[in-house]
Motif scaffolding. Structure first.
Motif, PDB file in Angstrom:
ATOM      1  N   GLN A 102       0.821  -1.217   0.000  1.00 24.71           N
ATOM      2  CA  GLN A 102       0.000   0.000   0.000  1.00 24.71           C
ATOM      3  C   GLN A 102       0.854   1.266   0.000  1.00 24.71           C
ATOM      4  N   THR A 106       0.316   4.151  -7.323  1.00 29.66           N
ATOM      5  CA  THR A 106      -0.237   3.522  -8.520  1.00 29.66           C
ATOM      6  C   THR A 106       0.768   3.689  -9.662  1.00 29.66           C
ATOM      7  N   GLY A 107       0.942   2.622 -10.441  1.00 32.44           N
ATOM      8  CA  GLY A 107       1.893   2.684 -11.551  1.00 32.44           C
ATOM      9  C   GLY A 107       3.255   2.106 -11.187  1.00 32.44           C
ATOM     10  N   SER A 108       3.445   1.762  -9.900  1.00 33.88           N
ATOM     11  CA  SER A 108       4.741   1.204  -9.490  1.00 33.88           C
ATOM     12  C   SER A 108       4.893  -0.231  -9.994  1.00 33.88           C
ATOM     13  N   HIS A 131      -4.938  -2.047  -7.623  1.00 33.44           N
ATOM     14  CA  HIS A 131      -4.641  -0.611  -7.437  1.00 33.44           C
ATOM     15  C   HIS A 131      -3.412  -0.163  -8.239  1.00 33.44           C
ATOM     16  N   GLY A 132      -3.216  -0.859  -9.367  1.00 30.72           N
ATOM     17  CA  GLY A 132      -2.257  -0.368 -10.353  1.00 30.72           C
ATOM     18  C   GLY A 132      -0.797  -0.660 -10.059  1.00 30.72           C
ATOM     19  N   ILE A 133      -0.531  -1.723  -9.274  1.00 30.95           N
ATOM     20  CA  ILE A 133       0.856  -2.161  -9.046  1.00 30.95           C
ATOM     21  C   ILE A 133       1.070  -3.388  -9.919  1.00 30.95           C
ATOM     22  N   ARG A 134       2.169  -3.401 -10.657  1.00 37.30           N
ATOM     23  CA  ARG A 134       2.453  -4.537 -11.521  1.00 37.30           C
ATOM     24  C   ARG A 134       3.637  -5.306 -10.956  1.00 37.30           C
TER      25      ARG A 134
END
Ligand SMILES: *Cc1c(COP(=O)(O)O)cnc(C)c1O
Length: 411
Positions: A102, A106-108, A131-134
């Motif tokens: 957390q 986002t985008g990390s 939530h946009g974590i890859r």
């Protein structure tokens, strides 16, 4: 004239403690009760704490989610055992993972190992992804890390030893690459405990544990902890610990702290028992292969020599039994001391078949690629008498072989 002192928030929360491991385990974070003299800190169940005027609490505490005495004491003890200035406890190992994830924007991007703990893999791919974590995975992190780094890579998340094949990662070599790019390294140290390995000493930025396993050690508390040295990281994670609120109860903190005080004795005993069992298994004609970092035959034995206290192998073993999945499942029914159950790190010995149990969710091709064959048995070696444990295993193997031979003869 004012005395020049650091503002309180610039001092580390816990001072480094240079005493021996056993002394730290027993003594750190264990103050006598100042009022009654009680040698063991009482369990502080109050959720709220009195204030003398608005914003002026009587003591250090206001509300139990933000902090409470038993959690503080436990966190202090773990920080001491992991050579850290900071530690935070959570309601489970999984909640620890979730809270760290957390903290990423986002985008990390995150890099991890293919055989990361199943619950961590699930969080990475099903929850953090939302939530946009890859997260991208590799089976050879020391080789691949550099090439996998992207512009937004923020974390490298490793486990050493891995589960259930007990392969090792050289933490320093991964940290060196990560730090060139300002990336933090998290090591899940659950499988060895702080007695056998201290990842922060090998370049990791955060060490986490499922306290549920070795640190509590008695299979009766679910809890997690993270330890680290960065004050900036501490600001972020302390904020999230309170804001998300996945915190352990004072009673669980007290129990886990009681368990932690004997970690060195338990870990040493489990290690000795596991070494004897691993040697026995390696010499058995009914065993295909043994994974144990304490054996000279272990492919990354050099890493154990460098990273583990006295090159110990820990208390976890996995091995392939001859006779396929039938033999593996039967073995776990035939043991009389080893209990067939998931989890690990308790005083009692446990066995399981990862392909059918803890790792059943992984497709067979991916499973076998990382060494998790249907005939693989995982042992969490407890602290019972070593002769009884070896007898239990050799007896169970003998009964499995007999029953398979009988079936073949009558087929
Ligand atoms: C058990 C475990 C976890 C998860 O911890 P919980 O306390 O069960 O939430 C994470 N990592 C490893 C290596 C584990 O064994």
């Amino acid at each position: 004239m004012t005395i020049a002192t650091l503002p309180i928030e610039d001092a580390p929360r816990f001072q480094k403690d240079n005493r021996g491991f056993a002394t730290r385990a027993v003594q750190t974070g264990s103050p006598h009760d100042p009022i009654t003299g009680a040698v063991i800190t009482p369990i502080s169940l109050s959720t709220t704490f009195a204030q003398t005027s608005v914003g002026n609490p009587v003591g250090l505490y206001e509300y139990s989610r933000s902090s409470n005495p038993n959690r503080d004491n436990f966190e202090h003890a773990v920080a001491a055992l992991e050579n850290a200035n900071y530690a935070l406890a959570f309601s489970s190992g999984s909640a620890t993972t979730a809270t760290i994830l957390q903290s990423l924007a986002t985008g990390s991007h995150v890099i991890s190992i293919s055989d990361v703990y199943g619950g961590t893999h699930r969080y990475f791919t099903k929850v953090a992804a939302a939530h946009g974590i890859r997260v991208t995975f590799t089976g050879a992190i020391e080789v691949d890390a550099r090439a996998m780094i992207e512009k937004n890579t923020k974390l490298i998340w490793i486990e050493t030893p891995s589960n259930p094949t007990l392969s090792l990662v050289d933490i320093q070599s991964v940290a060196d690459v990560a730090h060139e790019h300002g990336i933090m390294v998290v090591v899940d140290n659950t499988f060895l405990s702080p007695y056998v390995q201290n990842p922060l000493d090998h370049g990791a930025d955060i060490v986490i544990h499922s306290v549920t396993k070795y640190i509590n050690g008695h299979s009766d508390v679910l809890m997690g902890v993270a330890a680290y040295n960065s004050p900036e990281l501490n600001d972020t994670l302390t904020f999230l610990q309170n804001a998300i609120g996945a915190v352990p109860s004072p009673f669980d903190c007290w129990l886990a702290h009681r368990g932690l005080k004997t970690l060195h004795l338990r870990a040493k005993a489990a290690n000795e028992n596991a070494s004897a069992i691993a040697q026995f298994l390696e010499s058995s004609p009914h065993v295909i292969s043994v994974n144990y970092p304490g054996l000279n035959s272990h492919p990354q034995r050099k890493v154990a020599l460098k990273q583990h206290r006295k090159a110990m192998g820990g208390g976890m073993i996995s091995f392939r039994i001859r006779g396929g999945i039938r033999a593996a499942e039967r073995f776990c029914k035939e043991t009389r001391i080893f209990t067939l159950a998931e989890s690990l790190g308790g005083v009692e010995s446990l066995c399981e078949v990862p392909a059918s149990m803890t790792h059943a969710g992984i497709p067979i091709a991916a499973r076998e690629k990382s060494g998790v064959f249907d005939d693989l048995i995982r042992l969490s070696v407890g602290i019972e008498d070593v002769d009884d444990l070896v007898d239990d295993i050799s007896g169970a193997i003998a009964r499995v072989i007999d029953s398979l031979m009988l079936e073949e003869a009558t087929a």
